[in-house]
Design an enzyme around this catalytic site. Sequence first.
Site, PDB file in Angstrom:
ATOM      1  N   GLU A  84      -8.488  -8.681  -3.496  1.00  0.00           N
ATOM      2  CA  GLU A  84      -7.493  -9.726  -3.240  1.00  0.00           C
ATOM      3  C   GLU A  84      -8.134 -11.125  -3.258  1.00  0.00           C
ATOM      4  O   GLU A  84      -7.859 -11.968  -2.386  1.00  0.00           O
ATOM      5  CB  GLU A  84      -6.774  -9.473  -1.907  1.00  0.00           C
ATOM      6  CG  GLU A  84      -5.826  -8.295  -1.959  1.00  0.00           C
ATOM      7  CD  GLU A  84      -4.840  -8.268  -0.800  1.00  0.00           C
ATOM      8  OE1 GLU A  84      -3.713  -7.792  -1.004  1.00  0.00           O
ATOM      9  OE2 GLU A  84      -5.192  -8.708   0.311  1.00  0.00           O
TER      10      GLU A  84
ATOM     11  N   GLU B  89      -2.310  -1.105  -3.751  1.00  0.00           N
ATOM     12  CA  GLU B  89      -2.034  -0.910  -2.327  1.00  0.00           C
ATOM     13  C   GLU B  89      -0.526  -0.934  -2.142  1.00  0.00           C
ATOM     14  O   GLU B  89       0.093  -2.000  -2.173  1.00  0.00           O
ATOM     15  CB  GLU B  89      -2.678  -2.002  -1.461  1.00  0.00           C
ATOM     16  CG  GLU B  89      -4.182  -1.928  -1.375  1.00  0.00           C
ATOM     17  CD  GLU B  89      -4.761  -2.939  -0.392  1.00  0.00           C
ATOM     18  OE1 GLU B  89      -3.985  -3.458   0.458  1.00  0.00           O
ATOM     19  OE2 GLU B  89      -5.969  -3.207  -0.470  1.00  0.00           O
TER      20      GLU B  89
END
Length: 587
Positions: free
Chosen positions: A158, A232
Site C-alpha cells: 500500500e 486484501e
Amino acid sequence: MPRLEIAADGFRLDDRPFRIVSGALHYFRVHPEQWADRLHKARLLGLNTVETYVPWNLHAPRRGEFRLDGGLDLPRFLDLAAAEGLYVLLRPGPYICAEWEGGGLPPWLLAEEGIALRSRDPRFLRAVDEYLGVLLPPLLSRLGSRGGPVLAVQLENEYGAYGQDPGYLAELAGLLRRHGVDVPLFTCDQPADLARGSLEGVLSTVNLGSKVEAGLTELRAHLPEGPLMCSEFWIGWFDRWGGPHTVRGPEDAAADLDRLLAAGASVNIYMFHGGTNFGFTNGANDKGTYRPTVTSYDYDALLDEAGDPTAKYAAFREVLAKYGPVPDGPVPAPGAKLDHGPVELTDSAPLFEYTDFLGGPVEGDRPLTMEQLGQDFGFVLYETRLAARGPAVLSVEHVRDRAQVFVDGQPVGVLERESHEHALSFTVPRPGARLSVLVENQGRVNYGPGIHDRKGLLGRVLVNGLAPERWTSRALPLDDPADLAGLPFGAFDPMAPPVGPAFHRGYADIDEPADGFLALPGWTKGNVWINGFALGRYWSRGAQATLYVPAPVLRAGRNEITVLELHASATRTVELRDRPDLGRTED
C-alpha cells in the site's frame, strides 16, 4: 513446476487459466504447532492459496542478527502449505502494515537520526538489501519457478497511501530480482491510491472491503488488461483499546465475495485466520490521536482466534462452491477447550525492587529513547534526583506512549500519549527524592507518516521548567523468559501488598492441555506469560477481556502463570475459561 504467468486475459498456471482464491494466514500470529491445522482448514474451505506477510522486525531483532527458528521458521510454514496442496502469496515488505508493531520495520532503523523510512534514503535501502540477502536464500527453493508453492511476491505494501516515488519501488524490485526472486511481483493499493503505488512492469492489485464494482472499475481503468485481483478483501476489522469489538455480518461479507468472483476477479480474503498479537507485537494508529491495537487479531475472520470455523466460514464456503471445487465433508468441528476456572496467584515480586534482574542502567544527561538503548519492545525506566522539596511540575514534550510517574516509589500520576497529556504536578517530600518514570511502548505506529515512531521520553523533559542534569535510562524489554523465572518471588502478604508495578505468579494443574482463554476480572493493566510464553497485554479499558491461550503453550501437570500488573488488582485470582470475551460490539 507451478509457474504463474500474467496474461492479457488473466492469470495462467502451467499454461492453463487460473484464479487465485486465497486467504490471509500470518504464521507469526499463530503458534507453530497449530500451523498445519489452520492450513488444512484453509484447503477444506476451498482455497487454493494462502497469503502471509513477513515481519522484518521479528526476524531481525538486532542489526546483523537473523532468525528462522521456532515460530519464525518460514521455510517450514511454506513446506506445510505445499504439503496441504496450497500455493502461497508472499509479502516480505520491507513494510507490511498488518496492524503490526511498526508495520514490521525493525526499530533499530530509528536509531539513525533523520532516517527516512520507505524511501530511497541510502541507509534504509542498505538495510533492506541486508534483510533480503538473508531472508531470501532459504526461500528460493520454495518459489514456484523451482517447484515450490510461492506463486508471486508482493512489492512493498500500500505504498500509494504513503508516498509517490516510483524510483523507490524500482529500487525494491531490483533488490528482489538481484536476490533471486524470479516469480511475478505485484503491488496492492486502495482504489484511490493505485496510480501512486504502482510500478510499470509490476502487476497492480486493489484492496477493498466493500463497493466491489467501483473498486474493480478503478483497477481496470488503471490496468487496461491483465488479471483483476483484490489482494486484501477485508471481511472484518481490528480492534483498539477503549473501542468496541468490530464485527461484520457473514451474509454481507459473503455477498461481496460473490460479487468479486462473479466479476472474474482473483481474491485474497483478509483475514482467513487472524490469530494473535502475542507479547508486545501489536501496532498502533495515529491520525491525530494515538490508538494502540489490542492483543487479539481475531478480525472477525473465517476462523476465530482459536482456529474454530465461524458462521462466516460456512457462508464463504457456499459462495466458493459456486465458482470452483470445494472438498466434500462438513465444516470442521470446533477444537477442545479448557475450562479450568480460577487460579490463585500466591507469589509476588515488586518491579522496582528487582530491576537489576531485568536490565542495567545507562547514565546520561537526558533520557535515552528505546532505540538508542538498542531496545525493541517493553518498557524503559527513567530515574533522576529532585533537588528541592515542595510543589513540582513534570513536563514532557513527547510521551511515547504511557508514562507512570513515581516519587520515592510512590505513584503520583500517569501521562498518556493517547490523551495528549504532557504535564503532571506533585509534591516532592524531601531534597534528593528519586523521580522514576516507567514508560511503556504500547505499539509503534504501523500506518502513515507516523511510522517514524521512537519510544520513551522524547524532547524536553523538565521539572519546574529546568532540565535535571543527570538521568539513568534502563531498558526493560521483558523478552527473556529466563529473566522472569529468575525473579526472587516471595509469598504475597495481604497486609503489605506491593505498591506500584509488580509481578504476580501462581500455578494451574491441568490434566490434558487444550485451547483456553485467560480472564483477569479485577485486574487493571499489564502483561501475562504462561510457562514463559508471552500471551500479550490486558487492560480493563477493554473491549478485549480475555487472552487466548494456545494449547501447545500448556502442559499436562503444573503450569506457571505470571502477571505483570502495572497498577493494582482487586483480586488475587485469574480464570482459565473455555470461551473468549472480545468485548461489546457497536449497536
